[in-house]
Scaffold this active site. Sequence first.
Site, mmCIF file in Angstrom:
data_model
loop_
_atom_site.group_PDB
_atom_site.id
_atom_site.type_symbol
_atom_site.label_atom_id
_atom_site.label_comp_id
_atom_site.label_asym_id
_atom_site.label_seq_id
_atom_site.Cartn_x
_atom_site.Cartn_y
_atom_site.Cartn_z
ATOM 1 N N SER A 160 0.856 -1.186 0.000
ATOM 2 C CA SER A 160 0.000 0.000 0.000
ATOM 3 C C SER A 160 0.891 1.234 0.000
ATOM 4 O O SER A 160 1.774 1.345 -0.855
ATOM 5 C CB SER A 160 -0.951 -0.029 1.201
ATOM 6 O OG SER A 160 -1.864 1.047 1.145
ATOM 7 N N THR A 161 0.718 2.140 0.945
ATOM 8 C CA THR A 161 1.481 3.388 0.956
ATOM 9 C C THR A 161 2.978 3.105 1.002
ATOM 10 O O THR A 161 3.455 2.368 1.856
ATOM 11 C CB THR A 161 1.083 4.242 2.172
ATOM 12 O OG1 THR A 161 -0.336 4.441 2.159
ATOM 13 C CG2 THR A 161 1.771 5.589 2.123
ATOM 14 N N HIS A 186 -2.519 -1.052 -3.336
ATOM 15 C CA HIS A 186 -3.626 -0.110 -3.161
ATOM 16 C C HIS A 186 -3.348 1.145 -3.980
ATOM 17 O O HIS A 186 -2.347 1.834 -3.745
ATOM 18 C CB HIS A 186 -3.781 0.272 -1.688
ATOM 19 C CG HIS A 186 -4.152 -0.866 -0.805
ATOM 20 N ND1 HIS A 186 -3.965 -0.839 0.558
ATOM 21 C CD2 HIS A 186 -4.702 -2.084 -1.076
ATOM 22 C CE1 HIS A 186 -4.392 -1.975 1.091
ATOM 23 N NE2 HIS A 186 -4.842 -2.750 0.127
ATOM 24 N N MET A 278 -0.307 1.233 5.037
ATOM 25 C CA MET A 278 -1.142 1.562 6.176
ATOM 26 C C MET A 278 -2.159 0.453 6.426
ATOM 27 O O MET A 278 -2.613 -0.210 5.501
ATOM 28 C CB MET A 278 -1.896 2.879 5.914
ATOM 29 C CG MET A 278 -1.011 4.104 5.761
ATOM 30 S SD MET A 278 -1.913 5.542 5.102
ATOM 31 C CE MET A 278 -3.207 5.717 6.337
ATOM 32 N N ASP A 281 -4.639 -4.728 5.969
ATOM 33 C CA ASP A 281 -4.987 -5.564 4.824
ATOM 34 C C ASP A 281 -3.833 -6.511 4.495
ATOM 35 O O ASP A 281 -2.682 -6.085 4.366
ATOM 36 C CB ASP A 281 -5.305 -4.681 3.607
ATOM 37 C CG ASP A 281 -5.861 -5.480 2.440
ATOM 38 O OD1 ASP A 281 -6.412 -6.569 2.673
ATOM 39 O OD2 ASP A 281 -5.744 -5.007 1.294
#
Length: 344
Positions: A160-161, A186, A278, A281
């Site tokens: 993600s991030t 993401h 973050m 998930d």
Amino acid sequence: MKQIKVLVVDDSPTMRAIIRTYLQRDPEIAVIGEAGDPYEAREAIKALSPDVITLDVNMPRMDGLEFLEKIMRLRPTPVIMVSSMVGEGAAASIEALAIGAFDCVAKPAHGNPGEAFTELAGKVKAAASAPRGMLGAGMRHAPAETDFRPNGHIVAIGASTGGVDALFSVLSAFPANCPPTVVTQHMPATFTTSFAQRLDQNCAPQVSEARDGALLEPGRIYIAPGGIAHLEISGTRNLSCRLVQGEPVSGHRPSVDALFRSAAALGPRAVGVILTGMGRDGAQGLLEMRQRGARTFGQDKETSLVYGMPRAASEAGAVERQLPLNAIPAAVLDCCQLESRMAR
């Protein structure tokens, strides 16, 4: 309570007002200044020392990407890019992430800023906590040795991030005949097309957005389309990509948990990797993979831009080995080749 100081940089006064309004709804955030172009922003940065900057990709007098590069080089500060979701805007956003932007948000479509900026305050707070030494510190590797001999394993990766740079680091180290690799990152809808193209230009294997029914083949990397469907692995012998419409899983679509749970069905034939990001998930899905005999790896805290997803997976007992980012490619490839040297 110490507030996070944000500088909003956008050539549109209306957009600056919208961003200010949404950010200042959070009591932990204070918008301390605005700028209409990079030259105004440069003076504001010197005078105000913001903790986080929001920056439009398309700026007058100096391109937003050029200004971002100067920030990363001269005064590293977390930057969240605000961009159009399509065409050149999407490609520029991927370039910004590669340069060192913390994250991107899409500009509002059809006058609905609420939907576009739902996660903006959360991303600002995460950016303010990011290690300064990680900003713009992209790592690249030479492709692996050409004598890599695949043993039929499948690799599933979630991020993600901070994942754009982390994935560049991992995937650019894969050889041209790498094991079939499926990736959920993401990312807003339409950004993943540009992301896959950028990876394809910089990696030895062939990289593309996943298509429903596409066979998983050696030398291929498949990226989950952003915001559209969950990417899963389908089949038992002749494996393929499956794009599944449905509600978000673990708060996301596509979801890393959805990908990992499908990979768990492969048992010891699968290798799972969870990278910077973050939230949680991927933690449960990776645990299911490990419980079914898969090898599982997590990025360590020191090299993660955001140590959220890897931490959650580690605390859940899902991570067999936690490694710095630059050690992950070799560990994964060793699991996926004949005569592996790695002992359990």
